[in-house]
Enzyme design. Structure first.
Site, PDB file in Angstrom:
ATOM      1  N   GLU A 502     -48.114  27.253  80.538  1.00 16.59           N
ATOM      2  CA  GLU A 502     -46.666  27.304  80.300  1.00 16.59           C
ATOM      3  C   GLU A 502     -46.341  28.591  79.556  1.00 16.59           C
ATOM      4  O   GLU A 502     -45.889  29.557  80.141  1.00 16.59           O
ATOM      5  CB  GLU A 502     -46.233  26.064  79.507  1.00 16.59           C
ATOM      6  CG  GLU A 502     -44.737  25.924  79.381  1.00 16.59           C
ATOM      7  CD  GLU A 502     -44.338  24.595  78.761  1.00 16.59           C
ATOM      8  OE1 GLU A 502     -43.133  24.373  78.590  1.00 16.59           O
ATOM      9  OE2 GLU A 502     -45.241  23.778  78.442  1.00 16.59           O
ATOM     10  N   TRP A 561     -29.903  23.614  74.001  1.00 16.29           N
ATOM     11  CA  TRP A 561     -30.946  24.637  74.110  1.00 16.29           C
ATOM     12  C   TRP A 561     -30.333  26.042  74.150  1.00 16.29           C
ATOM     13  O   TRP A 561     -30.762  26.914  73.391  1.00 16.29           O
ATOM     14  CB  TRP A 561     -31.842  24.353  75.309  1.00 16.29           C
ATOM     15  CG  TRP A 561     -33.180  23.805  74.911  1.00 16.29           C
ATOM     16  CD1 TRP A 561     -34.393  24.324  75.241  1.00 16.29           C
ATOM     17  CD2 TRP A 561     -33.463  22.667  74.088  1.00 16.29           C
ATOM     18  NE1 TRP A 561     -35.410  23.579  74.691  1.00 16.29           N
ATOM     19  CE2 TRP A 561     -34.871  22.553  73.972  1.00 16.29           C
ATOM     20  CE3 TRP A 561     -32.673  21.728  73.438  1.00 16.29           C
ATOM     21  CZ2 TRP A 561     -35.488  21.554  73.232  1.00 16.29           C
ATOM     22  CZ3 TRP A 561     -33.286  20.726  72.698  1.00 16.29           C
ATOM     23  CH2 TRP A 561     -34.667  20.647  72.604  1.00 16.29           C
ATOM     24  N   GLU A 778     -47.336  20.164  68.608  1.00 17.26           N
ATOM     25  CA  GLU A 778     -46.128  19.940  69.406  1.00 17.26           C
ATOM     26  C   GLU A 778     -45.511  18.569  69.127  1.00 17.26           C
ATOM     27  O   GLU A 778     -44.293  18.400  69.199  1.00 17.26           O
ATOM     28  CB  GLU A 778     -46.462  20.049  70.893  1.00 17.26           C
ATOM     29  CG  GLU A 778     -45.283  19.861  71.816  1.00 17.26           C
ATOM     30  CD  GLU A 778     -45.657  20.032  73.277  1.00 17.26           C
ATOM     31  OE1 GLU A 778     -44.753  20.247  74.094  1.00 17.26           O
ATOM     32  OE2 GLU A 778     -46.866  19.964  73.599  1.00 17.26           O
TER      33      GLU A 778
END
Length: 899
Positions: A502, A561, A778
């Protein structure tokens, strides 16, 4: 009987009690003031600026207190000798009565390409005048029409772009050209952009210290190039230039999924000027030779690099090398309409880690522990027989004693391979990096020595601007994790993670984290570039991507976001005093805001949200996301609250950008949103929002949505919710955690914030460190949740914790009207259980220090205020009150009774 008293000592030259305005004599032999840390366009060593009006900044180092700048003068010349004679043939600003020392625009004669310019700054202050050392910068290509180079590249039979396993395999390209210079070289400048990544050589000498260059961009919108002064490398007579191209983010590392932009390609232009004034330009074209069967073979960031030493080509970048078996380079498509000089620093090897231990497994492999979850690669001294294949495989943690835990890396192979050529060698891969603590070494016939291995820590070249230490070991351990996590996710963009398949610039991960990071690192230019990266993702319908640059196409059309686009621009204005990024992005930001307004429902609520309060602690250890509706903050609450916050930011941005007519627009839109939010979600009879989650209530408080007179009731619900089960623990996700520590403290419950900061049971930051973390996880339950999403190096869960460390525990902040710490506010919070804090932050104006220790009922506090700033100093008193005083620059020591 208890006494309250205050003593103040000025620690500059001779100590004087209470002498807050006295000017002491400087130390013998030291000037009272000096101009230091001069910068051009934000960088302390500027190469390749193609801005016609670069900006100058500087700091003042004073050995006496209360120093203020009264005027400045900037001189720019074509040689340092002229400046030393007091002459400036390009620009002399003249004496400018001003206290400004940040971002002064150049206003002299037009700048030429590939030219080194010299400057000197004089500052007149209340303690006398000072002149800086002569600084310099090198210009890039000032006009796009000066590019004579063509993009070159080509395909090879060995290329496998989309195999069944979806792992792109493209060998590194080698390109070269011989050239001759007829006279003595006066200057030589190289402009280069190698996509995805490049290493350049002239006459066998590697150019620059950068790695993984150039910086990543939206490659279909713009490409960055680097500029190098290579005068020492080019010589009269025969020369050669060679370039190796790696894949980088330009190649699609996963098909489908990641966006790909094509095969590797090169744009390079070397301009050589001889002493007789003649100029020779060596530019990429079809006369260059290329091949793809050298030692660097398959390479990408996810899967690693294969290096075959049996294919080495000694002398390939030297003049006269036989390249007759190489093929002619092809002209290829221009990837982007814009090629810009890269202003943000390149990525470099910034640190090193020595491995802690190594041992042999029963089947002959070796397991090595670096002792720290790091981002980079290994440099290793190797010896093997010809054809021996040595493999290095990387992981963040162990599955069991002899097996790496690989599931959380998803499809990333994270394996570097070295094929031996029957000789001793030192090897480090060029076009990959890994996030790892543990390494599995296989194919080795003898145990490698730890002395032969070095971990190479890779991130953007930026100064460390902050230090922080306390008496609490949990806080110190978490801060250590934060530092390593932040640096590990700076690679030309701020990323989410450094280890799995990612490694993207997710916007939401840095909305508030960028503020905390700005205390630790000089990330100014990195984030300024990122604001532009986000802008360049904007589509015709005004929507911006949730990821920038746009390597995954994620246009979810949500609010929370993309909010980072606005908050990072605000951070640059506040923390660095630089409003240019927000001014440049203002109109695109306005378009997106007007687009979002059209998403209101009939009640003025934005109903669309995609991510929610991402990664709040779930109710079961195996879950990634909570399924309990009483814990989940609903999307319309988050989206509408965030939109109101953005209206308030845009109101401020409009004033800064000179869009005064828009101020009323944002005020009205904010008013309408706030009223709609409270009509729909506020339960006035209960004093909470929607379903009474901590996130819903704390965001409403922190973002100014709560009706007048209701704040105490709403905050009471936050406290009740957090303390209902006993010891308070984190119960917020990514959005709520961005405000929780400051919110608790500002509303009078700093004790709860301190409990959250020092907790060691789940869920908490201390729980991570107690379970072996050396970077931030995370997930709060990253040790037990589904491996699909449990990166061991993510910084999004830090929220506002680092800000709280510096602004609240150390007390280093600034007043509301300050930018770049021109007017500092020092106000440390002294929680029970903490006996000392030592913190420093080098602001744009200079070093700020706050060091306090508690001895019984006495507080001893030393603080430093940089020159040309003032400070509002809030001195702790008994009963939790503060005595506010105003100070000029200097170092002071305060002793006061606090209980």
């Amino acid at each position: 009987m208890k006494y309250t008293f205050l003593s103040l000592t000025l620690l500059v030259a001779t100590a004087m009690s209470g002498a807050t305005n006295a000017v002491a004599a400087p130390a013998k032999g030291k000037p009272a003031v000096a101009v230091t840390a001069t910068r051009v366009e934000g960088l302390d060593h500027a190469e390749g600026i193609d801005c016609p009006r670069p900006r100058f900044s500087w700091q003042l180092d004073a050995s006496v207190p209360n120093v203020k700048q009264t005027a400045y003068r900037i001189r720019v010349a074509s040689s340092p000798q002229l400046l030393r004679k007091g002459k400036a043939d390009l620009w002399d600003s003249g004496r400018q009565p001003s206290d400004r020392q940040l971002y002064i625009d150049y206003a002299g004669q037009p700048l030429a390409s590939g030219t080194r310019y010299y400057y000197q700054i004089e500052s007149q202050t209340t303690a006398g005048s000072a002149v800086s050392r002569v600084g310099n910068w090198l210009t890039g290509l000032m006009d796009r029409t000066e590019w004579r180079a063509l993009w070159i590249g080509g395909s090879f039979d060995s290329d496998v772009e989309a195999p069944k396993d979806r792992r792109t395999r493209i060998n590194a390209r080698y390109l070269r050209r011989d050239f001759s210079i007829a006279g003595r070289v006066r200057s030589a400048v190289l402009y280069i952009s190698g996509l995805g990544l490049y290493e350049a050589y002239i006459n066998g000498h590697r150019i620059g210290t950068q790695v993984l260059a150039p910086g990543p961009t939206n490659y279909d919108r713009e490409v960055m190039y680097n500029t190098f002064d290579v005068t020492r490398e080019v010589r009269r007579g025969a020369n050669a230039i060679g370039v190796v191209l790696g894949n980088g983010r330009f190649m699609a590392m996963r098909n489908p999924g990641m966006r790909g932009f094509g095969l590797p390609r090169l744009l390079a232009q070397l301009v050589v000027t001889t002493t007789d004034g003649r100029q020779t330009v060596i530019a990429t074209d079809t006369s260059w030779r290329m091949m793809a069967d050298g030692p660097i073979q398959t390479n990408n960031e996810f899967d690693g690099e294969r290096y075959d030493a049996t294919r080495e080509m000694p002398g390939w970048s030297l003049a006269g090398y036989d390249d007759s078996r190489w093929r002619q380079a092809e002209r290829v498509k221009t990837p982007a309409p814009v090629v810009r000089a890269q202003i943000n620093p390149n990525i470099e090897v910034m640190d090193s880690v020595a491995p802690r231990s190594i041992y042999r497994t029963a089947d002959g492999r070796y397991i090595m522990d670096m002792g720290q979850n790091m981002v980079g690669r290994l440099r290793i001294r190797l010896r093997g027989d010809e054809g021996d294949t040595l493999r290095l495989r990387f992981a963040e943690r162990m599955k069991d004693r002899d097996s790496l835990f690989m599931l959380n890396l998803r499809t990333a192979l994270v394996t570097d391979t070295y094929v031996s050529a029957h000789k001793a060698a030192t090897w480090e891969p060029r076009f990959t990096l890994h996030g790892f603590r543990f390494v599995e070494l296989s194919g080795f016939k003898r145990q490698p020595s730890l002395a032969d291995i070095q971990g190479r820590v890779v991130y953007d070249r930026m100064a460390t601007t902050g230090t922080f230490d306390t008496s609490d070991p949990t806080i110190n351990a978490v801060y250590h994790c934060a530092v390593w996590g932040i640096r590990g996710n700076y690679r030309g963009i701020p990323t989410d993670c450094p280890q799995r398949d990612e490694r993207l610039g997710w916007l939401g991960d840095h909305a508030t984290g960028s503020y905390g990071a700005s205390y630790i690192y000089d990330a100014h230019q990195l984030y300024a570039k990122w604001v532009r990266d986000i802008t360049l993702t904007q589509r015709a319908d005004s929507v911006v991507s949730d990821i920038a640059p746009r390597y995954w196409s994620v246009y979810s059309d949500n609010v929370t976001w993309p909010m980072a686009w606005y908050t990072v621009a605000a951070m640059l204005d506040e923390q660095y005093g630089d409003s240019q990024p927000l001014r440049e992005a203002y109109e695109p930001m306005k378009k997106f805001m007007l687009h979002l307004k059209n998403r209101y429902d009939d009640h003025g609520i934005i109903t669309r949200d995609v991510y929610g309060d991402w990664c709040l602690p779930p109710e079961s250890p195996e879950l990634i996301h909570s399924k309990d509706s009483t814990r989940i903050t609903r999307g319309p609450v988050l989206a509408t609250a965030a939109y109101y916050r953005l209206c308030r930011l845009m109101e401020r941005f409009a004033g800064i950008a000179g869009k005064t007519a828009d101020v009323a627009l944002w005020q009205e839109m904010g008013r309408e949103t706030r009223e709609a939010f409270n009509r729909r979600f506020y339960h006035a009879d209960k004093g909470w929002y929607d379903n009474n989650t901590v996130t819903a209530n704390i965001l409403a408080l922190r973002w100014g949505l709560v009706p007048e007179g209701e704040a105490d009731r709403v905050f009471g619900q936050v406290v009740a919710k957090m303390t209902a089960a006993g010891t308070p623990h984190i119960s917020t996700g990514v959005l709520g955690t961005q405000e929780i520590m400051r919110g608790l403290t500002d509303y009078g419950r700093g004790d709860i914030a301190y409990t959250l900061a020092t907790n060691r049971t789940y869920p908490s930051w201390g729980f991570m460190t107690d379970h072996g973390a050396t970077t931030i996880w995370e997930l709060w339950n990253g040790d037990t949740a589904n491996p699909r999403m449990n990166s061991g190096n993510h910084i999004m869960l830090l929220g506002d914790l680092v800000i709280w460390y510096y602004q609240y525990l150390a007390g280093i902040g600034q007043t509301n009207d300050s930018r770049g710490y021109s007017h500092i506010r020092l106000q440390p919070r002294i929680p029970e259980g903490l006996s000392h804090v030592n913190a420093t932050h080098r602001s744009p104006y200079g070093l700020i220090e706050s060091r306090w220790r508690r001895d019984g009922n006495m507080l001893h506090w030393q603080f430093t205020i940089p020159a040309n700033t003032t400070a509002e100093v809030c001195i702790p008193q008994r009963g939790g009150t503060y005595d506010t005083r105003h100070y000029g620059s200097g170092t002071y020591e305060v002793s006061t009774a606090i209980r």
